[in-house]
Design a protein around this motif. Structure first.
Motif, mmCIF file in Angstrom:
data_model
loop_
_atom_site.group_PDB
_atom_site.id
_atom_site.type_symbol
_atom_site.label_atom_id
_atom_site.label_comp_id
_atom_site.label_asym_id
_atom_site.label_seq_id
_atom_site.Cartn_x
_atom_site.Cartn_y
_atom_site.Cartn_z
ATOM 1 N N GLN A 198 -7.818 15.851 12.807
ATOM 2 C CA GLN A 198 -8.125 15.026 13.967
ATOM 3 C C GLN A 198 -7.866 15.744 15.290
ATOM 4 N N SER A 199 -7.119 16.825 15.266
ATOM 5 C CA SER A 199 -6.867 17.579 16.486
ATOM 6 C C SER A 199 -8.018 18.565 16.726
ATOM 7 N N PRO A 200 -8.267 18.946 17.993
ATOM 8 C CA PRO A 200 -9.375 19.877 18.270
ATOM 9 C C PRO A 200 -9.303 21.171 17.478
ATOM 10 N N LYS B 3 -14.928 25.345 16.532
ATOM 11 C CA LYS B 3 -15.160 26.672 15.977
ATOM 12 C C LYS B 3 -14.669 27.761 16.930
ATOM 13 N N ASP B 4 -14.069 28.782 16.365
ATOM 14 C CA ASP B 4 -13.661 29.957 17.129
ATOM 15 C C ASP B 4 -14.761 31.004 17.009
ATOM 16 N N MET B 5 -15.516 31.184 18.093
ATOM 17 C CA MET B 5 -16.653 32.099 18.072
ATOM 18 C C MET B 5 -16.284 33.496 18.585
#
Length: 289
Positions: A201-203, A208-210
Motif C-alpha cells: 500500500q505504500s508508494p 517503478k524504479d526506472m
C-alpha cells in the motif's frame, strides 16, 4: 526629500529572538512603548532622509507586537508560531525600506502586506513535503479555501463556481486545489513490519524504479554526449578572449571573478561583464539554431 531609500542592514537592528521562549518574547515586545503618529513620522523621516539606523530600529521595535498578532492568525497550519514571527519580522524589515512617511499612513497599515507575504511564503514551503501551491492563483486559493473548508464538506458545483467567481480563478483550479488540500502526506516506505499487504500500500510497493533501465541509461548518456558536443561547437564560434571568459566564469571548477578577469585583460570589470553577456547571447543563438 531623497528619492532613494537605503536598505536596512538586518544585523544593524538587534531584534529580540522568539526562539528560546515565545512567552518571554511576547512579554518583552509588549513592554516596548507604542509610538504616536507624530513620533513615528519623525523617525521615519530621519531614516528616509538621513539613513539613521537608530531611528529605523526604534520604529521596528515598536511594531513587533503587531507581527505577533498577525502570526497568531496562522496558528491553524500546524507550524511553530515562533517561526512565523521570525518570518513576519523579516517582512517588517523589508517594509521599512520602502515606507514613505510623506504618504500619511501609519507604518503598520503599510507593513501588514510585507509581513503576511513572508509568512505565506514560509507556510507554503513548510506546510507539506510536496508543494500544494505554485502559481499565483493557487496561492490565493490555498489561504482562502482553508478558511472555507472549516465549515464546508466537499464543494458542490455551485459552490465551486461561486468561489471561482469570488477569487477570479477558473473552476477547475478550485477543484484541483480542493483535492490537494484534502490529500494527506504519506511516507514513501511502508511500515516496518513483515506484512506484504501493508507494504504494497505504500508508494515503494508499486512505483517503478526506472533509474536502472538500460535503455534510459543509454539515452541519458547519448543526450549528455550530444549536449557536450553542441557546447563545444558553440564555443568555437567565439574569439579566444570571449571563450576564455566563459570558460573561467562558467566551466571552471572555481569560478573566476569579473575583477580577476579584468586584471588579466587590462580592462574594466564592466567590460568583462559586457563581453560575457555578448558571448552568452551568441552561444544561445547557435544552440537554438
Amino acid at each position: 526629500m531623497s528619492t532613494t531609500t537605503a536598505l536596512v542592514p538586518t544585523k544593524a537592528i538587534a531584534l529580540p529572538s522568539p526562539i528560546s521562549s515565545f512567552e518571554s518574547y511576547v512579554s518583552a515586545v509588549n513592554q516596548i512603548p507604542v509610538l504616536s503618529r507624530e513620533e513615528e513620522h519623525e523617525l521615519a523621516v530621519l531614516y528616509r532622509e538621513n539613513e539613521d539606523l537608530q531611528a529605523a530600529e526604534k520604529i521596528v521595535m515598536a511594531q513587533l507586537r503587531y507581527v505577533v498578532y498577525i502570526a497568531r492568525g496562522y496558528s491553524g497550519y500546524g507550524l511553530a508560531i515562533n517561526d512565523l514571527v521570525q518570518e513576519g519580522n523579516v517582512g517588517l524589515m523589508k517594509s521599512i525600506r520602502r515606507f514613505d512617511p510623506s504618504v500619511g499612513v501609519r507604518l503598520v497599515s503599510f507593513a501588514v502586506h510585507w509581513i503576511r507575504a513572508e509568512m505565506h511564503e514560509f507556510i507554503l514551503k513548510n506546510w507539506r513535503i510536496v508543494k500544494v501551491a505554485t502559481t499565483k492563483a493557487q496561492r490565493k486559493l490555498f489561504f482562502n479555501l482553508r478558511s472555507k473548508k472549516k465549515r464546508m464538506a466537499w464543494f458542490t458545483q455551485a459552490e465551486v463556481n461561486q468561489v471561482a467567481k469570488d477569487l477570479g480563478v477558473k473552476p477547475e483550479v478550485v477543484l484541483e486545489m480542493e483535492s490537494r488540500l484534502s490529500g494527506m502526506d504519506i511516507g514513501f516506505d511502508g511500515p516496518n513490519d513483515d506484512s506484504d499487504e501493508t507494504a504494497y500500500q505504500s508508494p515503494a510497493g508499486y512505483l517503478k524504479d526506472m533509474s536502472a533501465d538500460p535503455a534510459i541509461l543509454v539515452q541519458a548518456q547519448d543526450s549528455k554526449i550530444n549536449d557536450q558536443d553542441r557546447l563545444q561547437d558553440a564555443l568555437t564560434c567565439l574569439d579566444d578572449r570571449s571563450r576564455d571568459i566563459l570558460a573561467q566564469r562558467w566551466l571552471a571548477d572555481k569560478k573566476t571573478t569579473l575583477q580577476e578577469l579584468a586584471n588579466k585583460y587590462n580592462v574594466s570589470a564592466e567590460r568583462i561583464r559586457q563581453l560575457e553577456n555578448n558571448a552568452m547571447k551568441k552561444m544561445r543563438g547557435v544552440l537554438e539554431a
